[in-house]
Design a protein around this motif. Structure first.
Motif, PDB file in Angstrom:
ATOM      1  N   LYS A  56     -51.609 -51.646  27.003  1.00 61.59           N
ATOM      2  CA  LYS A  56     -51.689 -52.985  26.419  1.00 61.59           C
ATOM      3  C   LYS A  56     -52.239 -52.924  24.997  1.00 61.59           C
ATOM      4  CE  LYS A  56     -53.299 -56.522  28.578  1.00 61.59           C
ATOM      5  NZ  LYS A  56     -54.150 -57.414  29.418  1.00 61.59           N
ATOM      6  N   GLU A  57     -53.223 -52.066  24.782  1.00 60.80           N
ATOM      7  CA  GLU A  57     -53.756 -51.936  23.429  1.00 60.80           C
ATOM      8  C   GLU A  57     -52.721 -51.331  22.491  1.00 60.80           C
ATOM      9  OE1 GLU A  57     -57.020 -49.828  20.589  1.00 60.80           O
ATOM     10  OE2 GLU A  57     -56.814 -49.127  22.649  1.00 60.80           O
ATOM     11  N   TYR A  58     -52.013 -50.310  22.979  1.00 66.05           N
ATOM     12  CA  TYR A  58     -50.972 -49.689  22.152  1.00 66.05           C
ATOM     13  C   TYR A  58     -49.927 -50.718  21.738  1.00 66.05           C
ATOM     14  CZ  TYR A  58     -46.720 -47.005  21.150  1.00 66.05           C
ATOM     15  OH  TYR A  58     -45.575 -46.530  20.578  1.00 66.05           O
ATOM     16  N   VAL A  59     -49.465 -51.515  22.683  1.00 71.21           N
ATOM     17  CA  VAL A  59     -48.457 -52.539  22.383  1.00 71.21           C
ATOM     18  C   VAL A  59     -49.014 -53.549  21.390  1.00 71.21           C
ATOM     19  CG1 VAL A  59     -47.176 -54.480  23.373  1.00 71.21           C
ATOM     20  CG2 VAL A  59     -47.188 -52.269  24.538  1.00 71.21           C
ATOM     21  N   SER A  60     -50.243 -53.989  21.622  1.00 70.55           N
ATOM     22  CA  SER A  60     -50.831 -55.007  20.753  1.00 70.55           C
ATOM     23  C   SER A  60     -51.072 -54.484  19.341  1.00 70.55           C
ATOM     24  CB  SER A  60     -52.139 -55.513  21.364  1.00 70.55           C
ATOM     25  OG  SER A  60     -51.904 -56.206  22.570  1.00 70.55           O
ATOM     26  N   ASP A  61     -51.491 -53.239  19.209  1.00 68.41           N
ATOM     27  CA  ASP A  61     -51.710 -52.655  17.888  1.00 68.41           C
ATOM     28  C   ASP A  61     -50.398 -52.475  17.138  1.00 68.41           C
ATOM     29  OD1 ASP A  61     -54.393 -52.524  18.434  1.00 68.41           O
ATOM     30  OD2 ASP A  61     -54.450 -50.361  18.768  1.00 68.41           O
ATOM     31  N   ARG A  62     -49.356 -52.096  17.867  1.00 68.86           N
ATOM     32  CA  ARG A  62     -48.118 -51.719  17.188  1.00 68.86           C
ATOM     33  C   ARG A  62     -47.144 -52.881  17.020  1.00 68.86           C
ATOM     34  NH1 ARG A  62     -44.687 -46.166  18.201  1.00 68.86           N
ATOM     35  NH2 ARG A  62     -43.093 -46.542  16.610  1.00 68.86           N
ATOM     36  N   TYR A  63     -47.112 -53.771  18.027  1.00 68.72           N
ATOM     37  CA  TYR A  63     -46.055 -54.786  18.028  1.00 68.72           C
ATOM     38  C   TYR A  63     -46.567 -56.222  18.002  1.00 68.72           C
ATOM     39  CZ  TYR A  63     -43.375 -50.716  19.494  1.00 68.72           C
ATOM     40  OH  TYR A  63     -42.807 -49.471  19.565  1.00 68.72           O
ATOM     41  N   GLY A  64     -47.838 -56.436  18.221  1.00 67.55           N
ATOM     42  CA  GLY A  64     -48.386 -57.787  18.248  1.00 67.55           C
ATOM     43  C   GLY A  64     -49.142 -58.034  19.538  1.00 67.55           C
ATOM     44  N   LEU A  65     -50.116 -58.930  19.482  1.00 63.88           N
ATOM     45  CA  LEU A  65     -50.972 -59.189  20.626  1.00 63.88           C
ATOM     46  C   LEU A  65     -50.179 -59.730  21.818  1.00 63.88           C
ATOM     47  CD1 LEU A  65     -54.228 -60.793  19.196  1.00 63.88           C
ATOM     48  CD2 LEU A  65     -54.068 -58.748  20.630  1.00 63.88           C
TER      49      LEU A  65
END
Length: 726
Positions: free
Chosen positions: A285-294
């Motif tokens: 979830k952190e990877y997705v939020s950092d890379r693509y948006g929260l």
């Protein structure tokens, strides 16, 4: 002139600053209202960062990159001496985060299967073009594209000629059978799905989402910022990287704009360590939020052990999953393990000479009925079905075939009680030894298995459905399972240390902690499988016992065959319940997300419960009439529920008493149905006492109610609540 003022508040999203991973962090600040963002300095470990703040979604934020493993001091400085500081603790992309020391040995997957060679065990395939970068099995993420066909008779499974999702070349022409889809934001797009495969926490993941070919491949502007996590069932203890078993190909979610995520570490057939599963969700979830948006919110999906994982993660790491959609459900692993353990023991007895002699002259039908009555099951087959799970208790090699063990390691690396006592042990308890800890005298993983004081078949005996000799004999013969997975004559006594751990940490799902989490449970007809219909009500009992209400818990029942994921079954999909569950949970979580009124999380859950969130069942094939009278539902042949081995012995349906409190055996309990000789035999069996179900179980206690870390050692420590800024 006033001095420096620490009035700038720093925080990280979506996770805590002490649980950041992968070298990046989304830093959010408040207190910069009067400052020009271009004049703000960001320092990381004393060095000025190139990151710059931007206003996004009502927040002032930036993505920090290049964080070192361990503590990073972040300082934000604005004009007139205003500043804020925060310590961010970064963890490697390969983990661990909170699960403690990682299992070794661990074998990375490779693009093609490599046969065993000197110093190199056989590998599993990764489904990637490039191999691992390091011993942590990190890889460069790779992209694949698929399109959804207009063929109405397409197949759900991937990789078939008639699959609904088919490979797509984004640089080539659009196939003539490409469908379109309309998202929940009203955008109509060609139905193209971008699938990213990579590695996090040593497991392989897939994240799938609608993709607009007109946008750059890293700009997911067709994504609605909602995440659906698909959890896989069964149980397994691999010490190697493998491809996910669960599929991302959920048309009814992807087509609306949801991102769908799967990981080999949240497929229980690959990994049964629930803390490793939880930290994998947190990290991805952190990877997705950092890379693509929260991520706006995360909805879980899962059947069988996929439901256990959801409940446990919500209990141990509240807020990681915002809503749970369960199927063929169980409250948790250790509660359900009682039935597996007891069924294995009963199966041993049912195959014994003693049982055969007691039943001479009876027909097979009569004998099978007696088996079912003792177990509380609908039929004898469901008791037999549990035999397939005996492997969970076996730490060693099963046979002569290569990698014939739970770890899927070369056999010569694995424990054998005679030939290799120092080998790797591959049982459930040893797979999660960082949670339970080990018995000091052996180094083997501690166990919660216990049947001391359990009176098998008690209710059946008192009701007159089996005779006194049946009752006495089954309890004399019950026995137990040793730490090597072998049947033994002695009953099991659980480790009190392990019992304390499962309750205190939330591994036994805590109904109080779940009180604010919406849950929808889809229940089919599973009385003859290992999932039985009453299991949905076990979690319900825990919620009622803890909270006095069921405001967050919905059960929808239908007489279709269960035991598999409804969202992958064509009959279930056509009936419409999986889509309704997605839409109802989506509305529930959207309402909670938008609720800015006063009130705690439980109050927000209650007041945003949608009108469609109520208990109902379908009778037969009438899928247009929602029956809300639960007595009518309970009486339906496909929906009625039976019992469990422990319930027949007097235990609670909630399955949360792993070891009962004992009391002396009392002849009055048996209503004068035992001879003196039979009672004397029972006194030998129950020399330490019988279960007193009116009292809490041994070490039974509320969980600590917060995020746990096992980096401090077995048993775990509750992480402190954090205000983020130092």
């Amino acid at each position: 002139m006033s001095g420096p003022s620490a009035d700038i508040h720093l925080a990280t999203l979506p996770t805590r600053p002490d649980l950041v991973s992968g070298g990046n962090a989304r830093l959010v600040v408040t207190g910069l209202a009067d400052a020009s963002l271009t004049d703000v300095r960001i320092l990381v470990n004393g060095l000025e960062s190139e990151a710059r703040f931007v206003s996004a979604g009502g927040r002032v934020e930036t993505i920090l990159t290049g964080l070192i493993d361990g503590a990073n001091m972040v300082r934000v400085e604005a004009a007139a001496g205003h500043y804020g500081e925060l310590t961010i603790v970064n963890h490697p992309m390969g983990g661990p985060l909170v699960s403690g020391p990682q299992l070794q040995p661990w074998i990375c997957a490779t693009p093609e299967r490599l046969d065993a060679a000197e110093g190199q065990p056989v590998t599993y395939t990764s489904g990637l073009k490039n191999g691992p970068l390091d011993a942590q099995c990190n890889v460069e993420p790779e992209l694949r594209y698929f399109y959804h066909t207009t063929d109405q008779d397409c197949a759900i499974p991937l990789g078939q000629e008639d699959s609904c999702f088919r490979p797509f070349d984004p640089n080539g022409p659009h196939p003539s059978d490409m469908a379109t889809t309309t998202t929940d934001e009203g955008r109509t797009l060609d139905y193209i799905v971008r699938v990213e495969r990579g590695a996090i926490n040593r497991g392989l993941y897939d994240i799938a989402v609608l993709h607009d070919p007109a946008s750059p491949e890293d700009e997911l502007n067709a994504w609605n910022r909602k995440l659906l996590w698909q959890f896989g069932g069964s149980t397994g203890y691999l010490r190697r990287q493998a491809e996910p078993v669960s599929t991302w190909a959920l048309d009814y979610a992807l087509g609306k704009g949801f991102m769908v995520a799967v990981s080999s570490h949240t497929d229980a057939s690959r990994n049964a360590n629930r803390v490793v599963a939880a930290e994998t969700v947190i990290m991805l979830k952190e990877y997705v939020s950092d890379r693509y948006g929260l991520v706006r919110y995360t909805m879980g999906h899962g059947c069988s052990a996929g439901s256990m994982q959801q409940n446990i993660i919500a209990s141990m790491y509240p807020g990681t999953l915002n809503g749970l959609v369960l199927a063929c459900s169980f409250p948790d692993s250790d509660g359900h393990a009682q039935e597996i353990f007891d069924a294995f023991l009963l199966n041993q007895y049912f195959e014994s000479d003693t049982f055969a002699q007691l039943n001479e002259g009876l027909t097979d039908t009569e004998i099978n009925r007696k088996r079912a009555e003792i177990a509380g099951h609908k039929d004898a087959n469901s008791v037999k079905n549990f035999g397939q799970f005996r492997f969970a208790y076996v730490p060693g090699v099963w046979g002569d075939e290569p990698m014939n063990n739970n770890c899927r390691l070369p056999n010569d690396l694995v424990y054998d009680p005679e030939r290799n006592t120092d080998g790797v042990r591959c049982s459930n308890a040893d797979h999660s030894i960082d949670i339970w800890g080990a018995y000091p005298e052996t180094g083997f993983g501690r166990s919660t298995k216990d049947n001391e004081g359990i009176q098998y078949g008690l209710a059946t005996f008192l009701d007159g459905r089996i005779n006194a000799e049946d009752f006495v004999s089954v309890n004399e013969a019950a026995g137990g399972i040793d730490l090597d997975g072998n049947y033994v004559d002695e009953r099991n006594i659980a480790s009190t240390e392990a019992l304390a751990v499962v309750y205190r940490t939330g591994l036994i799902t805590d109904g109080h902690v779940l009180a604010a989490t919406p849950v929808i449970d889809l229940r089919g007809d599973e009385n003859s499988s290992v999932h039985y219909n009453w299991s949905s009500f076990a979690l319900r009992d825990r919620l009622m016992n803890a909270n006095g209400n069921l405001d967050n818990h919905i059960i929808w029942r239908v007489g279709l065959p269960g035991g598999g994921a409804p969202w992958l079954d064509q009959e279930w999909l056509e009936m419409g319940m999986p889509q309704l569950a997605l839409d109802t949970m989506d509305a529930w979580l959207t309402g909670i997300e938008a609720d800015r009124a006063a009130g705690n999380d439980v109050e927000k859950m209650r007041r945003n419960r949608p009108e469609t969130a109520f208990d109902f069942c379908y009778l037969g094939t009438d899928y247009s009439t929602k029956v809300v009278d639960q007595d009518v539902c309970d009486a339906d042949p496909g929906l009625m529920f039976y019992s469990s081995i422990r319930q027949v012995a007097g235990g609670p349906r909630s399955t949360d008493v792993l070891k009962c409190t004992l009391r002396p055996i009392d002849r009055a309990d048996y209503q004068g149905k035992l001879t003196d000789a039979q009672f004397d035999r029972l006194k030998v069996v129950f020399a330490t006492g019988v279960c007193d179900w009116s009292k809490p179980g041994v070490e039974q206690q509320p969980s600590l109610g917060g995020w746990m870390t096992f980096a401090t050692g077995p048993g775990g420590t509750r992480l402190p609540d954090m205000a983020q800024s130092d």
